[in-house]
Design a protein around this motif. Structure first.
Motif, PDB file in Angstrom:
ATOM      1  N   ASN A   1      11.374   9.603   1.141  1.00  0.00           N
ATOM      2  CA  ASN A   1       9.991  10.035   1.282  1.00  0.00           C
ATOM      3  C   ASN A   1       9.102   9.173   0.393  1.00  0.00           C
ATOM      4  N   SER A   2       7.853   9.010   0.767  1.00  0.00           N
ATOM      5  CA  SER A   2       6.895   8.245  -0.023  1.00  0.00           C
ATOM      6  C   SER A   2       5.593   9.028  -0.086  1.00  0.00           C
ATOM      7  N   PRO A   3       4.714   8.711  -1.072  1.00  0.00           N
ATOM      8  CA  PRO A   3       3.423   9.421  -1.154  1.00  0.00           C
ATOM      9  C   PRO A   3       2.617   9.246   0.127  1.00  0.00           C
ATOM     10  N   GLU A   4       1.728  10.177   0.367  1.00  0.00           N
ATOM     11  CA  GLU A   4       0.886  10.099   1.549  1.00  0.00           C
ATOM     12  C   GLU A   4       0.084   8.800   1.549  1.00  0.00           C
ATOM     13  N   TYR A   5       0.028   8.138   2.686  1.00  0.00           N
ATOM     14  CA  TYR A   5      -0.633   6.842   2.769  1.00  0.00           C
ATOM     15  C   TYR A   5      -2.120   6.916   2.484  1.00  0.00           C
ATOM     16  N   ASP A   6      -2.737   8.086   2.733  1.00  0.00           N
ATOM     17  CA  ASP A   6      -4.181   8.183   2.539  1.00  0.00           C
ATOM     18  C   ASP A   6      -4.542   8.696   1.152  1.00  0.00           C
ATOM     19  N   SER A   7      -3.557   8.720   0.236  1.00  0.00           N
ATOM     20  CA  SER A   7      -3.844   9.178  -1.119  1.00  0.00           C
ATOM     21  C   SER A   7      -4.806   8.213  -1.798  1.00  0.00           C
ATOM     22  N   PRO A   8      -5.976   8.680  -2.246  1.00  0.00           N
ATOM     23  CA  PRO A   8      -6.965   7.768  -2.835  1.00  0.00           C
ATOM     24  C   PRO A   8      -6.567   7.244  -4.201  1.00  0.00           C
ATOM     25  N   SER A   9      -5.565   7.868  -4.845  1.00  0.00           N
ATOM     26  CA  SER A   9      -5.189   7.462  -6.198  1.00  0.00           C
ATOM     27  C   SER A   9      -4.265   6.252  -6.216  1.00  0.00           C
ATOM     28  N   TYR A  10      -3.732   5.872  -5.059  1.00  0.00           N
ATOM     29  CA  TYR A  10      -2.814   4.739  -5.005  1.00  0.00           C
ATOM     30  C   TYR A  10      -3.542   3.495  -4.533  1.00  0.00           C
ATOM     31  N   LYS A  11      -3.445   2.411  -5.329  1.00  0.00           N
ATOM     32  CA  LYS A  11      -4.137   1.173  -5.013  1.00  0.00           C
ATOM     33  C   LYS A  11      -3.330   0.343  -4.014  1.00  0.00           C
ATOM     34  N   GLU A  12      -4.046  -0.537  -3.320  1.00  0.00           N
ATOM     35  CA  GLU A  12      -3.409  -1.397  -2.318  1.00  0.00           C
ATOM     36  C   GLU A  12      -2.840  -2.673  -2.931  1.00  0.00           C
ATOM     37  N   HIS A  13      -3.241  -2.990  -4.173  1.00  0.00           N
ATOM     38  CA  HIS A  13      -2.802  -4.230  -4.800  1.00  0.00           C
ATOM     39  C   HIS A  13      -1.920  -3.939  -6.013  1.00  0.00           C
ATOM     40  N   THR A  14      -0.886  -4.740  -6.186  1.00  0.00           N
ATOM     41  CA  THR A  14      -0.032  -4.601  -7.354  1.00  0.00           C
ATOM     42  C   THR A  14      -0.725  -5.212  -8.564  1.00  0.00           C
ATOM     43  N   PRO A  15      -0.416  -4.737  -9.777  1.00  0.00           N
ATOM     44  CA  PRO A  15      -1.043  -5.314 -10.975  1.00  0.00           C
ATOM     45  C   PRO A  15      -0.724  -6.800 -11.095  1.00  0.00           C
ATOM     46  N   LEU A  16      -1.695  -7.578 -11.562  1.00  0.00           N
ATOM     47  CA  LEU A  16      -1.468  -8.997 -11.771  1.00  0.00           C
ATOM     48  C   LEU A  16      -0.494  -9.186 -12.939  1.00  0.00           C
ATOM     49  N   PRO A  17       0.580  -9.924 -12.744  1.00  0.00           N
ATOM     50  CA  PRO A  17       1.565 -10.094 -13.830  1.00  0.00           C
ATOM     51  C   PRO A  17       0.991 -10.795 -15.052  1.00  0.00           C
ATOM     52  N   GLU A  18      -0.059 -11.593 -14.853  1.00  0.00           N
ATOM     53  CA  GLU A  18      -0.654 -12.301 -15.990  1.00  0.00           C
ATOM     54  C   GLU A  18      -1.390 -11.359 -16.941  1.00  0.00           C
ATOM     55  N   ILE A  19      -1.788 -10.187 -16.431  1.00  0.00           N
ATOM     56  CA  ILE A  19      -2.424  -9.184 -17.283  1.00  0.00           C
ATOM     57  C   ILE A  19      -1.308  -8.323 -17.852  1.00  0.00           C
ATOM     58  N   ASP A  20      -0.796  -8.729 -19.029  1.00  0.00           N
ATOM     59  CA  ASP A  20       0.454  -8.168 -19.511  1.00  0.00           C
ATOM     60  C   ASP A  20       0.317  -6.803 -20.165  1.00  0.00           C
TER      61      ASP A  20
END
Length: 245
Positions: free
Chosen positions: A44-63
């Motif tokens: 199972n995964s969180p609901e796709y329309d959950s507003p708290s989940y971002k579409e982009h992964t954190p930039l690795p350079e921002i450590d």
């Protein structure tokens, strides 16, 4: 083997995967070759329309990751194969073996292993996709911008300088970077500078004024306002968390 999801047909070859969406009708005609075998992983995964989940992964350079950085989702490749799939069967066999062992926290450990498997699959498919096609100009913009920003954390952001360095229109750079990372160029540059400041606060005896000067801020008061806006507390309050001999 052949699988139909709703009205879409998929033909899965040897050492390929297919993600099926919950709630849709799945079926297949008797076209699967006799002797074909496969692994099922139900999750199972969180609901796709959950507003708290971002579409982009954190930039690795921002450590330095903030709590909300962990609330993101990454798309799994619907169907396909990659070099990772050559070892996928062995990994799945180990999961099946662990599934049959009654151990304390067994389901938690198994869930973590499956999550790691999905991360590896996501990474491998992404790398495989990049290696099998030529990267367009837009696909290289974010990486080139990050390289530039990391080389200029000790000075104020200069859009014209960035534009000249990349030989691209800044409006295009800004829009493309935002699409690929979910952050603006200026926001990213600011976070890189603040991360460097935090690193110096943790590992050196530099004071706020010295750090502000090294980062090229006009004055320490402005630096403090920016720091508090990003971190949520003043530089002096942040530094008080660390004991330095």
């Amino acid at each position: 083997m052949q699988v139909v999801e709703g009205t879409t047909e998929y033909i899965i070859q040897e050492k390929e995967h297919l993600f099926l969406k919950k709630g849709l009708h799945h079926w297949g005609r008797p076209e699967t070759l006799p002797g074909t075998s496969w692994f099922w992983v139900h999750f199972n995964s969180p609901e796709y329309d959950s507003p708290s989940y971002k579409e982009h992964t954190p930039l690795p350079e921002i450590d330095f990751f903030y709590p909300d950085h962990y609330a993101y989702r990454f798309p799994m490749p619907k169907h396909g194969t990659s070099p990772f799939h050559r070892t996928l069967e062995n990994k799945l066999q180990l999961l099946v073996a662990d599934f049959g062992k009654p151990t304390e926290h067994g389901m938690v450990q198994l869930s973590i292993q499956v999550y790691q498997l999905f991360l590896q699959l996501h990474k491998s498919m992404k790398e495989h996709s990049h290696s099998t096609r030529n990267s367009g100009k837009g696909e290289t913009v974010a990486g080139r911008v990050m390289t530039f920003l990391m080389q200029h954390t000790d000075e104020d952001f200069d859009s014209e300088k960035l534009s000249n360095h990349l030989n691209l229109n800044y409006s295009y750079i800004s829009a493309t970077f935002k699409t690929q990372t979910g952050l603006s160029v200026i926001e990213t540059h600011t976070k890189l500078r603040i991360n460097k400041a935090m690193d110096w606060m943790r590992s050196t005896s530099l004071n706020v004024s010295e750090i502000s000067e090294k980062l090229g801020y006009k004055n320490p008061y402005y630096f403090s306002r920016v720091f508090k806006k990003v971190i949520g507390e003043s530089p002096s309050a942040y530094m008080s968390h660390f004991y330095k001999s």
